[in-house]
Structures are given as C-alpha cells and as structure tokens.
Enzyme design. Structure first.
Site, PDB file in Angstrom:
ATOM      1  N   ARG A 104      47.892 -79.709-207.548  1.00 48.80           N
ATOM      2  CA  ARG A 104      49.353 -79.551-207.393  1.00 48.80           C
ATOM      3  C   ARG A 104      50.123 -80.663-208.124  1.00 48.80           C
ATOM      4  O   ARG A 104      51.159 -81.135-207.644  1.00 48.80           O
ATOM      5  CB  ARG A 104      49.755 -79.553-205.908  1.00 48.80           C
ATOM      6  CG  ARG A 104      49.277 -78.350-205.116  1.00 48.80           C
ATOM      7  CD  ARG A 104      49.908 -77.068-205.626  1.00 48.80           C
ATOM      8  NE  ARG A 104      49.619 -75.967-204.752  1.00 48.80           N
ATOM      9  CZ  ARG A 104      48.483 -75.249-204.788  1.00 48.80           C
ATOM     10  NH1 ARG A 104      47.550 -75.520-205.682  1.00 48.80           N
ATOM     11  NH2 ARG A 104      48.295 -74.248-203.950  1.00 48.80           N
TER      12      ARG A 104
ATOM     13  N   SER B 130      53.799 -73.443-199.645  1.00 44.28           N
ATOM     14  CA  SER B 130      53.280 -74.576-198.868  1.00 44.28           C
ATOM     15  C   SER B 130      54.259 -75.738-198.967  1.00 44.28           C
ATOM     16  O   SER B 130      54.639 -76.124-200.067  1.00 44.28           O
ATOM     17  CB  SER B 130      51.940 -75.044-199.426  1.00 44.28           C
ATOM     18  OG  SER B 130      50.986 -74.023-199.361  1.00 44.28           O
TER      19      SER B 130
ATOM     20  N   GLU C 287      55.162 -81.040-200.909  1.00 42.58           N
ATOM     21  CA  GLU C 287      54.722 -80.362-202.125  1.00 42.58           C
ATOM     22  C   GLU C 287      55.883 -79.937-203.043  1.00 42.58           C
ATOM     23  O   GLU C 287      55.841 -80.206-204.248  1.00 42.58           O
ATOM     24  CB  GLU C 287      53.846 -79.168-201.725  1.00 42.58           C
ATOM     25  CG  GLU C 287      52.808 -78.787-202.757  1.00 42.58           C
ATOM     26  CD  GLU C 287      53.368 -77.764-203.709  1.00 42.58           C
ATOM     27  OE1 GLU C 287      53.525 -78.102-204.893  1.00 42.58           O
ATOM     28  OE2 GLU C 287      53.674 -76.654-203.271  1.00 42.58           O
TER      29      GLU C 287
HETATM   30  N1  EPU Z   1      44.889 -72.620-190.896  1.00 43.43           N
HETATM   31  C1  EPU Z   1      45.258 -72.897-189.609  1.00 43.43           C
HETATM   32  N2  EPU Z   1      46.496 -72.465-189.204  1.00 43.43           N
HETATM   33  C2  EPU Z   1      47.342 -71.784-190.025  1.00 43.43           C
HETATM   34  C3  EPU Z   1      46.932 -71.477-191.341  1.00 43.43           C
HETATM   35  C4  EPU Z   1      45.677 -71.915-191.749  1.00 43.43           C
HETATM   36  O1  EPU Z   1      44.551 -73.517-188.841  1.00 43.43           O
HETATM   37  O2  EPU Z   1      48.451 -71.467-189.597  1.00 43.43           O
HETATM   38  C5  EPU Z   1      43.577 -73.111-191.370  1.00 43.43           C
HETATM   39  C6  EPU Z   1      42.596 -71.950-191.530  1.00 43.43           C
HETATM   40  O3  EPU Z   1      41.435 -72.289-190.824  1.00 43.43           O
HETATM   41  C7  EPU Z   1      42.316 -71.901-192.996  1.00 43.43           C
HETATM   42  C8  EPU Z   1      42.766 -73.244-193.511  1.00 43.43           C
HETATM   43  O4  EPU Z   1      43.747 -73.734-192.619  1.00 43.43           O
HETATM   44  O5  EPU Z   1      40.945 -71.762-193.226  1.00 43.43           O
HETATM   45  C9  EPU Z   1      43.335 -73.145-194.908  1.00 43.43           C
HETATM   46  O6  EPU Z   1      44.360 -72.156-194.893  1.00 43.43           O
HETATM   47  P1  EPU Z   1      44.632 -71.172-196.150  1.00 43.43           P
HETATM   48  O7  EPU Z   1      43.378 -70.621-196.636  1.00 43.43           O
HETATM   49  O8  EPU Z   1      45.735 -70.256-195.740  1.00 43.43           O
HETATM   50  O9  EPU Z   1      45.101 -72.137-197.278  1.00 43.43           O
HETATM   51  P2  EPU Z   1      45.997 -73.439-197.285  1.00 43.43           P
HETATM   52  O10 EPU Z   1      45.117 -74.613-197.511  1.00 43.43           O
HETATM   53  O11 EPU Z   1      46.877 -73.494-196.074  1.00 43.43           O
HETATM   54  C10 EPU Z   1      46.287 -73.351-199.870  1.00 43.43           C
HETATM   55  C11 EPU Z   1      47.421 -73.477-200.846  1.00 43.43           C
HETATM   56  C12 EPU Z   1      48.181 -72.167-200.936  1.00 43.43           C
HETATM   57  C13 EPU Z   1      47.230 -71.067-201.384  1.00 43.43           C
HETATM   58  C14 EPU Z   1      46.080 -70.984-200.364  1.00 43.43           C
HETATM   59  C15 EPU Z   1      45.006 -70.004-200.800  1.00 43.43           C
HETATM   60  C16 EPU Z   1      48.109 -75.806-200.876  1.00 43.43           C
HETATM   61  C17 EPU Z   1      49.158 -76.809-200.495  1.00 43.43           C
HETATM   62  N3  EPU Z   1      48.316 -74.555-200.453  1.00 43.43           N
HETATM   63  O12 EPU Z   1      46.884 -73.162-198.588  1.00 43.43           O
HETATM   64  O13 EPU Z   1      49.178 -72.317-201.938  1.00 43.43           O
HETATM   65  O14 EPU Z   1      47.892 -69.817-201.440  1.00 43.43           O
HETATM   66  O15 EPU Z   1      45.431 -72.282-200.260  1.00 43.43           O
HETATM   67  O16 EPU Z   1      44.322 -70.528-201.889  1.00 43.43           O
HETATM   68  O17 EPU Z   1      47.145 -76.168-201.530  1.00 43.43           O
HETATM   69  C18 EPU Z   1      51.450 -73.006-202.292  1.00 43.43           C
HETATM   70  O18 EPU Z   1      51.010 -73.939-202.965  1.00 43.43           O
HETATM   71  O19 EPU Z   1      52.693 -72.847-202.133  1.00 43.43           O
HETATM   72  C19 EPU Z   1      50.520 -72.092-201.628  1.00 43.43           C
HETATM   73  C20 EPU Z   1      50.932 -71.135-200.806  1.00 43.43           C
END
Ligand code: EPU
Length: 346
Positions: A170, A240, A336
């Site tokens: 990012r 995010s 972010e």
């Molecule tokens: N989780 C929770 N609670 C929630 C949501 C998620 O506990 O409300 C846990 C879940 O266990 C999940 C983990 O957090 O396994 C990770 O969640 P998720 O896979 O939804 O991904 P993220 O790390 O929250 C990142 C990116 C997203 C991207 C997704 C999928 C960043 C800051 N965000 O989110 O990017 O779509 O992975 O690859 O790296 C963005 O940058 O705007 C964005 C949406």
C-alpha cells in the site's frame, strides 16, 4: 515568471462532495476536469505562474478530505487504452483517468490475465500505482511495467520504470516524495494470454471449481467483495481505512498468548502482519456508529460515513478506535487513505 491569465475551463469555488467517496463536504478554490493532456499543461502553467498549488484527484476513492483546498483541484479524466503484443506478453497503455474496474472487466473479456483479482476496486487507473492497490494475493506492481508522468515544473512527459517507483505494501514514491513532483498521466501493464491464476488467498478458491476460467475468478472476486465491502455509491467509505500492521515476533507472541484466534501472516523471521480487521472486530468496534459515522458492520477495517457532512466526526472515531487498539493489543494502527485539506482542531 510571466503571470498567465486563467484558462476558461478552470472554475472557482467548487464543492468537492461529489468527488470523494466518503462524501465529505469541502470546497476547492479552483477546479477543473482534465480530459486532454493539453488542458493539463495549460492548467499547470497557469497555476505555476500564479504560485497556486495543485491537487490531482482521480475518482477520490482513497481520500479523506478534512477541509477546504485553497489551490487548484484537477480531476483526471484522461481516457484511452492502447494494446500491443510484446513477445508472449500483451502490454496495455492505459490513460490515468480510465476507471480501474472497467479496465479489469475489459481485460477479462479479452482473455488477458493478471489483474482479475483486482476486480471491483473503486477508483481510477492513475490512482492504482499511488497506493499500489492490492487484493486476493495480487498487487498492481506485479503487472506494472512503467508509469507515465508529467513533471510539475515544466510539464514534460516521461515514463518511469516500475522497479524505480518504490512499491511496497500500500505504498510507493507517488504517495510520498513524488506527490509534489509528478502527475500520473498513464500506466503500462503487462498481461498474459496464459492464465496463471492466483487463487491461494483466503477463501477465494473455496467458491470456485477446479481449474476455473478467468471469467469465473473475476466473477468470484466481484461476489466476495460485494458481499463484505460497502459500495461507495450507497454508503460513503474509502475501502480499508487502516493498513494491516506489521509487528515484531515478541508482540505477536504476546497477542497470541492472550488470543489464540488472532489472524496473522508470517512476513519473515522476525515480523508478522496482523489482520487489522480482526483487531478492530475483537475489540468490539464492528458495527459501532456515532455522529453519522461508524465501523462497517460486515468488514471492521472499513470506516463508513452514514451521513455526516464533515470529516471531523470520522477523525474523532479514528482517534478513539486507535487508542483502544493500542491499549488492548499494544498495536499502533496506521491510516491507509490519503488526507487532504486542513485539519479541524479538536
Ligand atoms: N476479519 C475479522 N473481522 C472482520 C473482517 C475480517 O476478524 O470484520 C478477519 C478475518 O479472519 C479475515 C482477516 O481478518 O481472515 C482478513 O480479512 P480480509 O480477508 O477481509 O482482508 P483484510 O486484511 O481485512 C485486505 C485489504 C483489502 C483487500 C482484502 C482482500 C488492506 C488494508 N486491505 O483486507 O483491500 O480487498 O485484503 O485481499 O490490506 C483496500 O485496500 O481498500 C482493501 C479493501
């Protein structure tokens, strides 16, 4: 320097609410929509000769506007896609004002693999290198050949190779030191007709048959995102709101001892990346709402605007959320989206 007179396509005192996906209100001192390189050059020369600062926006989907912007705000709407076969690659030169998701959709229709995991990410093509957009195990840097820029000093155009752009999670030089130096006018991407699909991230493969087609991967990514991320057309947000924090082994072990269910990914021998969404969720903030802003009920990493007019309420929520996460886990969350405009005091 000779003071130039204002080109007539530049307007004065324009509201920016329609130009940021959080839908916060602020006013641009001067404003123009740019759909030709010639207009960009004219606007630049006028602003430079009058000592007026310029802020270039795409679709405003990774922005937190916290106050009026006195200078000139330009909206990048440069359009055009050129396709060229280069060896076994297909290279696409795409103007910065194209919509990112429409580009992904176009490449999938043409059978070109490489960015299908990045479907439904809001925003423009020109914004994609700034924060090195990423999702489901793919980042734009993986397919980026070069970025075309206009120098803010003399309006000259040049291409910068991807390896020189400082890409990281990012992050890029465009988000830091280069934000004052260049405008992004186009990107060159290298895609492939051989479908080397990346399906290992999270639950992506779960919803897919064995050996899925490019179209099926695209459809699945769209379905997964639509199910848990807020649509900015319906509810104000900037994706995010925090980066996933990288912490030391020691801190990770301490959190793991207290919370065996912590979601974390090993980065190297001494660091772990924690799921910020998990921290926020575990701390009890998911679905929390106050003063017209809140934490999205289906994905705790997204802060949302239910109807507040100014960013101040969101900044207060951010402050309280960050200090609670620091208190509960010893982790400092980092924002972010990019912030623009002066800071309200509170
Ligand atoms: N989780 C929770 N609670 C929630 C949501 C998620 O506990 O409300 C846990 C879940 O266990 C999940 C983990 O957090 O396994 C990770 O969640 P998720 O896979 O939804 O991904 P993220 O790390 O929250 C990142 C990116 C997203 C991207 C997704 C999928 C960043 C800051 N965000 O989110 O990017 O779509 O992975 O690859 O790296 C963005 O940058 O705007 C964005 C949406």
């Amino acid at each position: 320097m000779l003071t130039l007179s204002k080109p007539n396509f530049i307007q004065e005192s324009v509201p920016l609410k329609p130009h940021n996906s959080f839908r916060f209100q602020a006013t641009a001192g001067y404003f123009a929509i740019i759909d030709r390189l010639e207009s960009l050059e004219l606007a630049l020369k006028w602003a430079n000769s009058n000592n007026i600062s310029i802020t270039m926006l795409g679709e405003g989907s990774n922005l937190l506007i916290t106050g009026d912007i006195d200078g000139l705000v330009l909206i990048n709407r440069l359009q055009g896609i050129e396709i060229e076969e280069v060896g076994d690659q297909v290279q696409l030169k795409v103007s910065a004002g194209e919509n990112w998701h429409q580009l992904v959709s176009f490449t999938v229709e043409k059978g070109l693999a490489g960015i299908e995991n990045l479907a439904l990410i809001p925003g423009s093509v020109g914004a994609s290198p700034v924060q090195n957009i990423g999702a489901y195990g793919v980042e734009v840097k993986d397919v980026l050949v070069s970025v075309q820029v206009m120098d803010r000093q003399d309006a000259s155009l040049s291409w910068i190779e991807a390896k020189d752009c400082g890409f990281a999670y990012r992050d890029s030089h465009f988000k830091g030191a280069w934000s004052e130096r260049y405008f992004i006018t186009a990107v060159c991407l290298a895609l492939s007709r051989q479908h080397e699909l990346k399906l290992s991230y999270g639950g992506l493969a779960k919803g897919l048959p064995n050996d899925p087609s490019l179209q099926q991967v695209f459809d699945e990514v769209c379905a997964v995102r639509a199910a848990k991320l807020p649509d900015p057309k319906v509810i104000g947000n900037a994706g995010s709101f925090f980066k996933n924090p990288i912490v030391s082994n020691n801190l990770y072990q301490k959190i793991l001892d207290e919370h065996p269910d912590v979601v974390a990914f090993s980065i190297d021998d001494s660091n772990w990346k924690l799921a910020a969404a998990w921290l926020i969720d575990k701390a009890g903030w998911k679905g929390f709402s106050r003063d017209g802003v809140g934490v999205y009920e289906k994905q705790a990493l997204c802060l949302v605007n239910h109807g507040a007019d100014q960013a101040e309420c969101l900044l207060r929520l951010e402050r309280d959320l960050k200090s609670d996460i620091k208190l509960k886990f010893g982790v400092i969350l980092e924002r972010e989206p990019v912030q623009l405009g002066c800071l309200p005091s509170f």
